[in-house]
Design a protein around this motif. Structure first.
Motif, PDB file in Angstrom:
ATOM      1  N   VAL A  74      -6.778  -1.660   4.801  1.00 16.52           N
ATOM      2  CA  VAL A  74      -5.568  -1.820   5.616  1.00 16.52           C
ATOM      3  C   VAL A  74      -5.556  -0.787   6.735  1.00 16.52           C
ATOM      4  O   VAL A  74      -5.223  -1.103   7.882  1.00 16.52           O
ATOM      5  CB  VAL A  74      -4.294  -1.721   4.742  1.00 16.52           C
ATOM      6  N   ARG A  75      -5.932   0.459   6.437  1.00 12.67           N
ATOM      7  CA  ARG A  75      -5.984   1.507   7.478  1.00 12.67           C
ATOM      8  C   ARG A  75      -6.953   1.124   8.589  1.00 12.67           C
ATOM      9  O   ARG A  75      -6.664   1.307   9.773  1.00 12.67           O
ATOM     10  CB  ARG A  75      -6.408   2.843   6.876  1.00 12.67           C
ATOM     11  N   LYS A  76      -8.112   0.596   8.213  1.00 10.15           N
ATOM     12  CA  LYS A  76      -9.102   0.180   9.211  1.00 10.15           C
ATOM     13  C   LYS A  76      -8.558  -0.948  10.079  1.00 10.15           C
ATOM     14  O   LYS A  76      -8.742  -0.953  11.295  1.00 10.15           O
ATOM     15  CB  LYS A  76     -10.391  -0.275   8.524  1.00 10.15           C
ATOM     16  N   LEU A  77      -7.886  -1.896   9.447  1.00  9.31           N
ATOM     17  CA  LEU A  77      -7.297  -2.998  10.196  1.00  9.31           C
ATOM     18  C   LEU A  77      -6.237  -2.492  11.161  1.00  9.31           C
ATOM     19  O   LEU A  77      -6.197  -2.896  12.327  1.00  9.31           O
ATOM     20  CB  LEU A  77      -6.694  -4.021   9.225  1.00  9.31           C
ATOM     21  N   ASP A  78      -5.405  -1.569  10.720  1.00 10.25           N
ATOM     22  CA  ASP A  78      -4.363  -1.006  11.583  1.00 10.25           C
ATOM     23  C   ASP A  78      -4.981  -0.228  12.738  1.00 10.25           C
ATOM     24  O   ASP A  78      -4.488  -0.282  13.861  1.00 10.25           O
ATOM     25  CB  ASP A  78      -3.437  -0.108  10.773  1.00 10.25           C
ATOM     26  N   ALA A  79      -6.071   0.481  12.486  1.00 12.05           N
ATOM     27  CA  ALA A  79      -6.718   1.281  13.529  1.00 12.05           C
ATOM     28  C   ALA A  79      -7.343   0.412  14.626  1.00 12.05           C
ATOM     29  O   ALA A  79      -7.491   0.861  15.755  1.00 12.05           O
ATOM     30  CB  ALA A  79      -7.780   2.182  12.914  1.00 12.05           C
ATOM     31  N   ARG A  80      -7.694  -0.822  14.298  1.00 13.33           N
ATOM     32  CA  ARG A  80      -8.293  -1.726  15.293  1.00 13.33           C
ATOM     33  C   ARG A  80      -7.321  -2.047  16.420  1.00 13.33           C
ATOM     34  O   ARG A  80      -7.723  -2.244  17.558  1.00 13.33           O
ATOM     35  CB  ARG A  80      -8.735  -3.031  14.643  1.00 13.33           C
ATOM     36  N   ASN A  81      -6.048  -2.157  16.082  1.00 10.62           N
ATOM     37  CA  ASN A  81      -5.049  -2.482  17.094  1.00 10.62           C
ATOM     38  C   ASN A  81      -3.705  -1.925  16.636  1.00 10.62           C
ATOM     39  O   ASN A  81      -2.936  -2.627  15.984  1.00 10.62           O
ATOM     40  CB  ASN A  81      -4.971  -3.994  17.309  1.00 10.62           C
ATOM     41  N   THR A  82      -3.430  -0.695  16.988  1.00  5.56           N
ATOM     42  CA  THR A  82      -2.207  -0.030  16.530  1.00  5.56           C
ATOM     43  C   THR A  82      -0.953  -0.673  17.121  1.00  5.56           C
ATOM     44  O   THR A  82       0.129  -0.529  16.556  1.00  5.56           O
ATOM     45  CB  THR A  82      -2.226   1.472  16.882  1.00  5.56           C
ATOM     46  N   GLU A  83      -1.077  -1.394  18.231  1.00  2.00           N
ATOM     47  CA  GLU A  83       0.075  -2.057  18.828  1.00  2.00           C
ATOM     48  C   GLU A  83       0.560  -3.235  17.984  1.00  2.00           C
ATOM     49  O   GLU A  83       1.731  -3.582  18.016  1.00  2.00           O
ATOM     50  CB  GLU A  83      -0.263  -2.556  20.237  1.00  2.00           C
ATOM     51  N   VAL A  84      -0.339  -3.865  17.246  1.00  2.00           N
ATOM     52  CA  VAL A  84       0.013  -5.039  16.452  1.00  2.00           C
ATOM     53  C   VAL A  84       0.663  -4.607  15.138  1.00  2.00           C
ATOM     54  O   VAL A  84       1.708  -5.091  14.766  1.00  2.00           O
ATOM     55  CB  VAL A  84      -1.220  -5.935  16.208  1.00  2.00           C
ATOM     56  N   GLY A  85       0.048  -3.714  14.422  1.00  2.00           N
ATOM     57  CA  GLY A  85       0.654  -3.103  13.249  1.00  2.00           C
ATOM     58  C   GLY A  85       0.447  -3.804  11.927  1.00  2.00           C
ATOM     59  O   GLY A  85       0.492  -5.023  11.833  1.00  2.00           O
ATOM     60  N   VAL A  86       0.178  -2.998  10.930  1.00  2.00           N
ATOM     61  CA  VAL A  86       0.087  -3.446   9.542  1.00  2.00           C
ATOM     62  C   VAL A  86       0.421  -2.246   8.663  1.00  2.00           C
ATOM     63  O   VAL A  86       0.025  -1.122   8.964  1.00  2.00           O
ATOM     64  CB  VAL A  86      -1.306  -4.037   9.212  1.00  2.00           C
ATOM     65  N   ARG A  87       1.191  -2.472   7.607  1.00  4.12           N
ATOM     66  CA  ARG A  87       1.568  -1.400   6.682  1.00  4.12           C
ATOM     67  C   ARG A  87       1.434  -1.900   5.259  1.00  4.12           C
ATOM     68  O   ARG A  87       1.612  -3.089   4.989  1.00  4.12           O
ATOM     69  CB  ARG A  87       3.013  -0.942   6.898  1.00  4.12           C
ATOM     70  N   ALA A  88       1.134  -0.986   4.344  1.00  2.97           N
ATOM     71  CA  ALA A  88       1.024  -1.328   2.927  1.00  2.97           C
ATOM     72  C   ALA A  88       1.832  -0.337   2.104  1.00  2.97           C
ATOM     73  O   ALA A  88       1.890   0.852   2.434  1.00  2.97           O
ATOM     74  CB  ALA A  88      -0.431  -1.312   2.491  1.00  2.97           C
ATOM     75  N   PHE A  89       2.441  -0.853   1.066  1.00  2.00           N
ATOM     76  CA  PHE A  89       3.274  -0.052   0.163  1.00  2.00           C
ATOM     77  C   PHE A  89       2.831  -0.352  -1.264  1.00  2.00           C
ATOM     78  O   PHE A  89       2.570  -1.507  -1.602  1.00  2.00           O
ATOM     79  CB  PHE A  89       4.748  -0.417   0.344  1.00  2.00           C
ATOM     80  N   VAL A  90       2.771   0.687  -2.094  1.00  2.00           N
ATOM     81  CA  VAL A  90       2.266   0.535  -3.450  1.00  2.00           C
ATOM     82  C   VAL A  90       3.301   1.058  -4.444  1.00  2.00           C
ATOM     83  O   VAL A  90       3.913   2.094  -4.205  1.00  2.00           O
ATOM     84  CB  VAL A  90       0.955   1.342  -3.632  1.00  2.00           C
ATOM     85  N   TRP A  91       3.469   0.313  -5.539  1.00  2.00           N
ATOM     86  CA  TRP A  91       4.299   0.827  -6.631  1.00  2.00           C
ATOM     87  C   TRP A  91       3.742   0.354  -7.962  1.00  2.00           C
ATOM     88  O   TRP A  91       2.952  -0.587  -8.036  1.00  2.00           O
ATOM     89  CB  TRP A  91       5.771   0.473  -6.450  1.00  2.00           C
ATOM     90  N   ASN A  92       4.150   1.031  -9.030  1.00  2.00           N
ATOM     91  CA  ASN A  92       3.666   0.737 -10.381  1.00  2.00           C
ATOM     92  C   ASN A  92       4.263  -0.562 -10.918  1.00  2.00           C
ATOM     93  O   ASN A  92       5.420  -0.864 -10.675  1.00  2.00           O
ATOM     94  CB  ASN A  92       4.045   1.854 -11.346  1.00  2.00           C
ATOM     95  N   ILE A  93       3.455  -1.254 -11.674  1.00  2.00           N
ATOM     96  CA  ILE A  93       3.905  -2.428 -12.413  1.00  2.00           C
ATOM     97  C   ILE A  93       3.911  -2.053 -13.886  1.00  2.00           C
ATOM     98  O   ILE A  93       2.879  -1.681 -14.447  1.00  2.00           O
ATOM     99  CB  ILE A  93       2.966  -3.627 -12.164  1.00  2.00           C
ATOM    100  N   GLU A  94       5.067  -2.119 -14.493  1.00  2.00           N
ATOM    101  CA  GLU A  94       5.232  -1.714 -15.889  1.00  2.00           C
ATOM    102  C   GLU A  94       4.767  -2.811 -16.849  1.00  2.00           C
ATOM    103  O   GLU A  94       4.105  -2.530 -17.838  1.00  2.00           O
ATOM    104  CB  GLU A  94       6.693  -1.357 -16.174  1.00  2.00           C
ATOM    105  N   GLN A  95       5.129  -4.056 -16.552  1.00  2.00           N
ATOM    106  CA  GLN A  95       4.783  -5.170 -17.423  1.00  2.00           C
ATOM    107  C   GLN A  95       4.640  -6.439 -16.606  1.00  2.00           C
ATOM    108  O   GLN A  95       5.244  -6.571 -15.542  1.00  2.00           O
ATOM    109  CB  GLN A  95       5.865  -5.406 -18.476  1.00  2.00           C
ATOM    110  N   THR A  96       3.860  -7.377 -17.132  1.00  2.00           N
ATOM    111  CA  THR A  96       3.779  -8.701 -16.521  1.00  2.00           C
ATOM    112  C   THR A  96       3.783  -9.751 -17.634  1.00  2.00           C
ATOM    113  O   THR A  96       3.474  -9.455 -18.780  1.00  2.00           O
ATOM    114  CB  THR A  96       2.491  -8.883 -15.684  1.00  2.00           C
ATOM    115  N   VAL A  97       4.147 -10.946 -17.288  1.00  2.00           N
ATOM    116  CA  VAL A  97       4.133 -12.058 -18.235  1.00  2.00           C
ATOM    117  C   VAL A  97       3.309 -13.176 -17.636  1.00  2.00           C
ATOM    118  O   VAL A  97       3.400 -13.454 -16.467  1.00  2.00           O
ATOM    119  CB  VAL A  97       5.568 -12.568 -18.509  1.00  2.00           C
TER     120      VAL A  97
END
Length: 97
Positions: A74-97
Protein backbone atom coordinates in the motif's frame (compact mmCIF):
# COMPACT_ATOMS: atom_id res chain seq x y z
CA UNK A 1 -5.85 -12.40 12.62
CA UNK A 2 -6.05 -8.78 11.52
CA UNK A 3 -8.56 -6.76 9.58
CA UNK A 4 -7.12 -4.38 7.01
CA UNK A 5 -9.34 -1.58 5.71
CA UNK A 6 -7.96 0.10 2.59
CA UNK A 7 -9.47 3.35 1.29
CA UNK A 8 -8.36 4.55 -2.12
CA UNK A 9 -9.24 6.84 -4.99
CA UNK A 10 -11.32 4.93 -7.54
CA UNK A 11 -8.50 5.43 -10.04
CA UNK A 12 -6.56 2.78 -8.05
CA UNK A 13 -9.28 0.09 -8.17
CA UNK A 14 -7.57 -2.26 -10.61
CA UNK A 15 -4.20 -1.77 -8.89
CA UNK A 16 -5.67 -2.60 -5.47
CA UNK A 17 -7.33 -5.75 -6.82
CA UNK A 18 -4.06 -6.76 -8.50
CA UNK A 19 -2.16 -6.10 -5.25
CA UNK A 20 -4.53 -8.37 -3.29
CA UNK A 21 -4.21 -11.12 -5.91
CA UNK A 22 -0.41 -10.92 -5.92
CA UNK A 23 -0.30 -11.15 -2.11
CA UNK A 24 -2.64 -14.14 -2.03
CA UNK A 25 -5.43 -12.26 -0.28
CA UNK A 26 -8.49 -14.07 -1.56
CA UNK A 27 -11.35 -12.89 0.63
CA UNK A 28 -12.40 -9.26 0.78
CA UNK A 29 -15.43 -7.00 0.73
CA UNK A 30 -15.43 -4.12 -1.75
CA UNK A 31 -17.24 -0.81 -1.13
CA UNK A 32 -17.89 1.54 -4.03
CA UNK A 33 -18.78 5.23 -3.82
CA UNK A 34 -17.04 5.97 -0.52
CA UNK A 35 -16.93 9.67 0.34
CA UNK A 36 -14.36 11.39 2.51
CA UNK A 37 -11.34 13.61 2.86
CA UNK A 38 -7.77 12.78 3.86
CA UNK A 39 -6.67 13.78 7.33
CA UNK A 40 -3.47 15.54 6.28
CA UNK A 41 -3.67 17.19 2.88
CA UNK A 42 -6.38 15.27 1.05
CA UNK A 43 -9.02 17.01 -1.00
CA UNK A 44 -12.65 15.99 -0.45
CA UNK A 45 -13.90 13.12 -2.58
CA UNK A 46 -17.66 13.67 -2.63
CA UNK A 47 -18.87 12.89 -6.15
CA UNK A 48 -20.25 16.42 -6.52
CA UNK A 49 -19.72 19.13 -9.10
CA UNK A 50 -17.26 20.87 -6.78
CA UNK A 51 -15.49 17.69 -5.57
CA UNK A 52 -16.11 15.14 -8.36
CA UNK A 53 -13.70 12.39 -7.39
CA UNK A 54 -14.83 9.37 -5.36
CA UNK A 55 -13.12 6.75 -3.25
CA UNK A 56 -13.64 3.04 -2.92
CA UNK A 57 -12.65 0.77 -0.05
CA UNK A 58 -11.76 -2.83 0.61
CA UNK A 59 -11.84 -4.67 3.91
CA UNK A 60 -10.14 -8.01 4.35
CA UNK A 61 -9.18 -10.30 7.21
CA UNK A 62 -5.71 -11.83 6.95
CA UNK A 63 -3.27 -13.79 9.03
CA UNK A 64 -0.90 -11.62 11.08
CA UNK A 65 2.11 -12.56 8.96
CA UNK A 66 0.53 -11.01 5.81
CA UNK A 67 -0.07 -7.57 7.31
CA UNK A 68 3.44 -6.14 6.88
CA UNK A 69 3.63 -7.17 3.21
CA UNK A 70 0.18 -5.74 2.57
CA UNK A 71 1.00 -2.41 4.22
CA UNK A 72 4.34 -2.18 2.43
CA UNK A 73 2.56 -2.68 -0.90
CA UNK A 74 0.00 0.00 0.00
CA UNK A 75 2.87 2.41 0.82
CA UNK A 76 4.44 1.73 -2.58
CA UNK A 77 1.14 2.32 -4.32
CA UNK A 78 0.63 5.60 -2.45
CA UNK A 79 4.18 6.73 -3.29
CA UNK A 80 3.51 6.27 -7.03
CA UNK A 81 0.97 9.08 -7.01
CA UNK A 82 0.54 10.93 -3.73
CA UNK A 83 -2.11 13.20 -5.28
CA UNK A 84 -4.48 10.26 -5.80
CA UNK A 85 -4.11 8.73 -2.34
CA UNK A 86 -4.52 5.40 -0.63
CA UNK A 87 -4.62 4.61 3.10
CA UNK A 88 -4.77 1.41 5.12
CA UNK A 89 -5.92 0.82 8.68
CA UNK A 90 -5.37 -2.34 10.72
CA UNK A 91 -7.11 -3.71 13.79
CA UNK A 92 -7.31 -7.02 15.66
CA UNK A 93 -9.96 -9.60 14.96
CA UNK A 94 -10.96 -11.41 18.13
CA UNK A 95 -13.25 -14.05 16.62
CA UNK A 96 -14.82 -15.08 13.34
CA UNK A 97 -17.64 -17.41 12.38
Amino acid sequence: MKSVFIVFNQAFTSRVEYMLDQLGVRGFTFFEQVQGRGSVAGEPHRGTHTWPEMNSAVITVVEDDKVDDLLQTVRKLDARNTEVGVRAFVWNIEQTV
